[in-house]
Design an enzyme around this catalytic site. Structure first.
Site, PDB file in Angstrom:
ATOM      1  N   GLU A 192      -2.099 -22.434  -8.150  1.00 55.48           N
ATOM      2  CA  GLU A 192      -1.058 -21.482  -8.567  1.00 55.48           C
ATOM      3  C   GLU A 192      -1.408 -20.048  -8.176  1.00 55.48           C
ATOM      4  OE1 GLU A 192      -1.014 -19.437 -12.016  1.00 55.48           O
ATOM      5  OE2 GLU A 192      -2.489 -20.623 -13.110  1.00 55.48           O
ATOM      6  N   VAL A 244       2.199 -22.437 -13.532  1.00 57.35           N
ATOM      7  CA  VAL A 244       1.867 -23.858 -13.475  1.00 57.35           C
ATOM      8  C   VAL A 244       3.144 -24.684 -13.250  1.00 57.35           C
ATOM      9  CG1 VAL A 244       1.044 -25.799 -14.892  1.00 57.35           C
ATOM     10  CG2 VAL A 244      -0.207 -23.629 -14.877  1.00 57.35           C
ATOM     11  N   ALA A 266       6.981 -23.436 -20.651  1.00 57.62           N
ATOM     12  CA  ALA A 266       7.690 -24.349 -19.750  1.00 57.62           C
ATOM     13  C   ALA A 266       6.714 -25.185 -18.920  1.00 57.62           C
ATOM     14  CB  ALA A 266       8.617 -23.558 -18.831  1.00 57.62           C
ATOM     15  N   LYS A 316      -4.462 -21.988 -22.669  1.00 55.75           N
ATOM     16  CA  LYS A 316      -5.111 -20.700 -22.883  1.00 55.75           C
ATOM     17  C   LYS A 316      -5.554 -20.593 -24.341  1.00 55.75           C
ATOM     18  CE  LYS A 316      -1.718 -19.631 -20.813  1.00 55.75           C
ATOM     19  NZ  LYS A 316      -0.436 -18.968 -20.674  1.00 55.75           N
TER      20      LYS A 316
HETATM   21  N1  PSU Z   1      -3.984 -18.956 -17.414  1.00 53.60           N
HETATM   22  C1  PSU Z   1      -4.714 -17.890 -17.023  1.00 53.60           C
HETATM   23  N2  PSU Z   1      -4.080 -16.906 -16.378  1.00 53.60           N
HETATM   24  C2  PSU Z   1      -2.749 -16.972 -16.097  1.00 53.60           C
HETATM   25  C3  PSU Z   1      -1.994 -18.100 -16.491  1.00 53.60           C
HETATM   26  C4  PSU Z   1      -2.659 -19.069 -17.146  1.00 53.60           C
HETATM   27  O1  PSU Z   1      -5.905 -17.821 -17.250  1.00 53.60           O
HETATM   28  O2  PSU Z   1      -2.237 -16.041 -15.502  1.00 53.60           O
HETATM   29  C5  PSU Z   1      -0.545 -18.198 -16.135  1.00 53.60           C
HETATM   30  C6  PSU Z   1      -0.280 -19.554 -15.499  1.00 53.60           C
HETATM   31  O3  PSU Z   1       0.386 -19.334 -14.281  1.00 53.60           O
HETATM   32  C7  PSU Z   1       0.610 -20.256 -16.504  1.00 53.60           C
HETATM   33  C8  PSU Z   1       1.322 -19.115 -17.130  1.00 53.60           C
HETATM   34  O4  PSU Z   1       1.485 -21.157 -15.893  1.00 53.60           O
HETATM   35  O5  PSU Z   1       0.309 -18.128 -17.259  1.00 53.60           O
HETATM   36  C9  PSU Z   1       1.939 -19.512 -18.435  1.00 53.60           C
HETATM   37  O6  PSU Z   1       2.801 -18.533 -18.882  1.00 53.60           O
HETATM   38  P1  PSU Z   1       3.656 -18.788 -20.185  1.00 53.60           P
HETATM   39  O7  PSU Z   1       2.651 -18.925 -21.292  1.00 53.60           O
HETATM   40  O8  PSU Z   1       4.524 -17.558 -20.300  1.00 53.60           O
HETATM   41  O9  PSU Z   1       4.458 -20.027 -19.956  1.00 53.60           O
END
Ligand code: PSU
Ligand code: MN
Length: 304
Positions: free
Chosen positions: A25, A106, A141, A159
């Protein structure tokens, strides 16, 4: 009209020859890490994939073109562009139509990888069910995308500021098989152990490759998730992760940040709280995931 997805040359050759490919990604490049660590980490991750015997396929959007297999120059363009959006799956049609630039999450990466026939995808940490999801409905998502695309996602957990137990409940509901690499408990991103037990432990890539193949023969159309604990010597201790996460969540609430800005905000808050140690751990864990992902892609290529 341009071809819908442009494959990098090396990626196209590898796919044509049924050689192992690992998708990567780029939201972590455009939003997740500051310059120049973002570029260094992306290069180190690709290098780790190569050392594991697979071809890396960085995915991103440049000038409205969805690319699977960005060149180093294209990576640099994306990683230094001030206008690069965070492209979730739902943003893809709009960013392509507007001829914009963006790093893919992702979810958007899995969509692309599956359409290109790539079966292994590596990230740092997936999005998850946020601690306030009961009222905010903040569920990434990413989870639906993992369930809906036939690809194995390799990550160091969700995370750390997500609700790990709730995320695993969601994945159970969505019928996503969840395995953990050489441990019985799901990892905690910056730390190896979230304390949440899982049913399926794998000690060799072949075990997961066999299950993926079995699913394919059965007609299972969904994805799988592999949690890979960060190596202990590069991890934050659990107390630091807990304190940093509590601090970041309190800051999020204080500033009233929500939606797609929440994750970049929280990553930045953890970075500040840990005086940069979180970024070192984040870089280390994604490189480690890349090594395991390459092993997995190689095992899958052999079992075809
Ligand atoms: N984990 C990290 N850094 C990031 C992300 C995840 O350590 O930048 C990014 C990934 O691309 C993941 C996104 O798909 O954050 C998820 O965002 P959200 O929680 O808004 O869905
Ligand atoms: Mn969210």
């Amino acid at each position: 009209m341009k071809a819908p997805i442009r494959l990098g040359e090396e990626v196209r050759e590898a796919l044509d020859g049924s050689r192992p490919v690992v998708a990567l990604e780029t939201s972590i490049v455009t939003q997740g890490m500051p310059y120049p660590t973002n570029l260094e980490a992306a290069r180190a991750t690709q290098e780790a994939v190569r050392r594991g015997g697979a071809v890396p396929a960085l995915i991103g959007v440049l000038g409205g073109e969805l690319v699977c297999g960005l060149s180093d120059g294209e990576l640099e363009r994306l990683g230094t562009s001030p206008d690069a959006d965070k492209v979730q799956l739902r943003d893809l049609p709009r960013i392509v139509a507007e001829e914009g630039d963006g790093g893919v999450t992702v979810g958007a990466s899995l969509f692309t990888a599956a359409r290109c026939g790539i079966e292994v995808f590596v990230t740092g940490g997936i999005g998850g069910v946020s601690p306030g999801a009961g009222t905010s409905f903040d569920v990434s998502a990413d989870l639906q995308a993992i369930a809906g695309h036939r690809c194995i996602t390799v990550c160091a957990g969700t995370k750390a500021f997500m609700d790990v137990a709730a995320t695993l409940e969601y994945l159970e509901t969505a019928s996503v098989p969840v395995a953990v690499w050489r441990s019985n408990r799901f990892p905690w991103f910056y730390s190896p152990d979230s304390g949440v037990e899982v049913e399926w432990r794998v000690d060799e890539a072949r075990q997961l490759a066999d299950a993926f193949r079995a699913g394919r023969r059965l007609g299972y159309e969904g994805g799988m998730l592999l949690g890979v604990p960060i190596p202990a010597e590069q991890a934050l201790d659990a107390g630091t992760t807990r304190a940093a996460v509590d601090y970041a969540l309190a800051e999020l609430e204080r500033h009233g940040v929500a939606g797609k800005d929440a994750t970049p905000f929280l990553l930045q808050a953890v970075f500040e709280y840990t005086a940069g140690a979180s970024l070192v751990a984040n870089t280390a864990l994604i490189e480690h995931n890349a090594r395991v992902g390459a092993e997995l892609a190689s095992a899958l290529a052999k079992s075809d």
